[in-house]
Design an enzyme around this catalytic site. Structure first.
Site, short mmCIF file in Angstrom:
data_model
loop_
_atom_site.label_atom_id
_atom_site.label_comp_id
_atom_site.label_asym_id
_atom_site.label_seq_id
_atom_site.Cartn_x
_atom_site.Cartn_y
_atom_site.Cartn_z
N GLY A 1 106.37 -39.73 -51.54
CA GLY A 1 107.64 -40.15 -52.14
C GLY A 1 107.56 -41.46 -52.90
O GLY A 1 108.59 -42.04 -53.23
N ALA B 1 103.15 -39.21 -60.75
CA ALA B 1 103.58 -39.70 -62.07
C ALA B 1 102.78 -40.94 -62.47
O ALA B 1 102.42 -41.11 -63.64
CB ALA B 1 105.08 -40.02 -62.04
N ALA B 2 102.48 -41.79 -61.48
CA ALA B 2 101.76 -43.03 -61.80
C ALA B 2 100.33 -42.73 -62.24
O ALA B 2 99.81 -43.33 -63.20
CB ALA B 2 101.78 -43.97 -60.60
N SER C 1 103.22 -41.28 -56.70
CA SER C 1 101.77 -41.26 -56.97
C SER C 1 101.41 -40.36 -58.16
O SER C 1 100.67 -40.78 -59.06
CB SER C 1 101.04 -40.79 -55.71
OG SER C 1 99.79 -40.28 -56.02
N PRO D 1 100.01 -44.08 -51.82
CA PRO D 1 99.69 -42.89 -51.02
C PRO D 1 100.24 -41.62 -51.68
O PRO D 1 101.33 -41.67 -52.26
CB PRO D 1 100.38 -43.15 -49.67
CG PRO D 1 101.33 -44.27 -49.89
CD PRO D 1 100.89 -45.02 -51.11
N ASP E 1 111.11 -39.69 -61.51
CA ASP E 1 109.83 -40.32 -61.16
C ASP E 1 109.11 -40.84 -62.39
O ASP E 1 108.74 -42.02 -62.46
CB ASP E 1 108.91 -39.29 -60.46
CG ASP E 1 109.20 -39.18 -58.98
OD1 ASP E 1 110.33 -39.48 -58.58
OD2 ASP E 1 108.28 -38.77 -58.24
#
Ligand code: PMV
Length: 311
Positions: free
Chosen positions: A103, A108-109, A106, A99, A150
């Site tokens: 927190g 950075a991924a 998301s 989501p 992150d």
């Protein structure tokens, strides 16, 4: 080239968020079951990025000057600059289970998955260190003053003891433990919470420094607990960390009520995780309490609850 998919994990900050921006250590873990994916397909047209499930709307981007402020196109451009190569003719479809603005890493991924996809399309390889740096640069544009935690945990996909601007220390978790993660269902912008902590710090440096000092002590004590397997003490430290995050004004009524519900249902400790003001909280639980804590969190209004073993 047939379709090729890359991915990157989400993350959870266990201890030390916000204080980490000021040089205090923090502990974070990847959540490998929650991922962002980028699938590449060769085309004969300029690069196009399709991101249907980000920000609840379809985004179709092309890498051109009009999209310079979009993190996805920025990631592509950083990789192209890194290799000094022209843009390949491909389409990248981005999907994510993580989501957004909650927190769980998301942003950075998604950047990491897109970065890996472009590297593959270029027929090159990139070191984890370099990819981490490129994702960090994109994080900086969108989050103001990120600590770098992150991108580090997402790109290396390993538990980290992270200190800003210091060499990364990976953690070996000797005694695995369970956490339950619950979403308030409210999104919140990390850079706003970080900005408010900054203003608080500037208005009352002594008090805020003392909160940071306490969080630092908590993080060091948690490392000892991890080494000795003292999970119940770690739970107490989690509760204490949440109190300091409340004092930093980054909790919210929804986070506080989920934290209370988890504790009442038998969690060893609970706190908000990440930027706060919304997003997710975590509870440290004995294996036997996972289902009781999960039910309590759902009854208290959590929109999504999952558990994970930290190992
Ligand atoms: O991206 P989030 O919401 O998980 O928060 C990042 C953690 C902060 O410590 C609040 C900010 C940072 O850059 O470390």
């Amino acid at each position: 080239m047939t379709n090729f998919q890359t991915s990157a994990a989400g993350k959870i900050i266990l201890f030390g968020e916000h204080a980490v921006v000021y040089g205090v250590p923090a502990i974070a873990i990847p959540i490998s079951s929650l991922r962002a994916y980028a699938t590449i397909r060769k085309t004969d047209k300029p690069l196009k990025i399709i991101a249907e499930d980000l920000r609840n709307q379809d985004i179709v981007l092309t890498v051109d000057t009009q999209n310079q402020d979009n993190p996805l196109t920025q990631m592509v451009n950083s990789v192209l600059d890194h290799f000094n190569l022209a843009c390949p003719q491909i389409e990248i479809t981005v999907k994510s289970d993580i989501p957004i603005a909650s927190g769980l890493g998301s942003g950075a991924a998604v950047s990491a998955a897109v970065g890996k996809a472009i590297v593959h399309a270029l027929g090159r390889a990139i070191s984890t260190e370099d990819l981490n740096q490129l994702v960090f640069e994109v994080e900086k544009v969108h989050h103001g003053t990120p600590s770098g935690i992150d991108n580090t945990v997402v790109v290396y996909e390993r538990p980290v003891y992270f200190v800003k601007d210091k060499e990364i220390r990976f953690l070996n978790i000797k005694s695995p433990f369970h956490i339950v993660v619950a979403d308030t269902g409210k999104t919140a912008l990390t850079h706003e919470a970080v900005g408010d902590v900054r203003r608080l710090y500037e208005s009352d440096q002594n008090s805020v420094q003392s909160i940071f000092g306490n969080i630092e002590r908590i993080v060091q004590d948690v490392i000892t607990c991890m080494d000795t397997g003292d999970i119940s003490q770690m739970g107490k430290l989690m509760n204490e960390n949440h109190t300091y995050l409340q004092q930093l004004t980054v909790s919210s009524p929804e986070l506080d009520s989920l934290v209370d519900a988890a504790r009442q249902a038998g969690a060893l400790g609970a706190k908000l995780s990440g930027g706060g003001r919304g997003g997710n909280m975590i509870a440290l639980v004995d294996e036997s309490s996972v289902s009781r804590v999960t039910s309590a969190l759902k009854e208290t209004g959590a929109t999504r609850v999952f558990d994970s073993i930290v190992k």
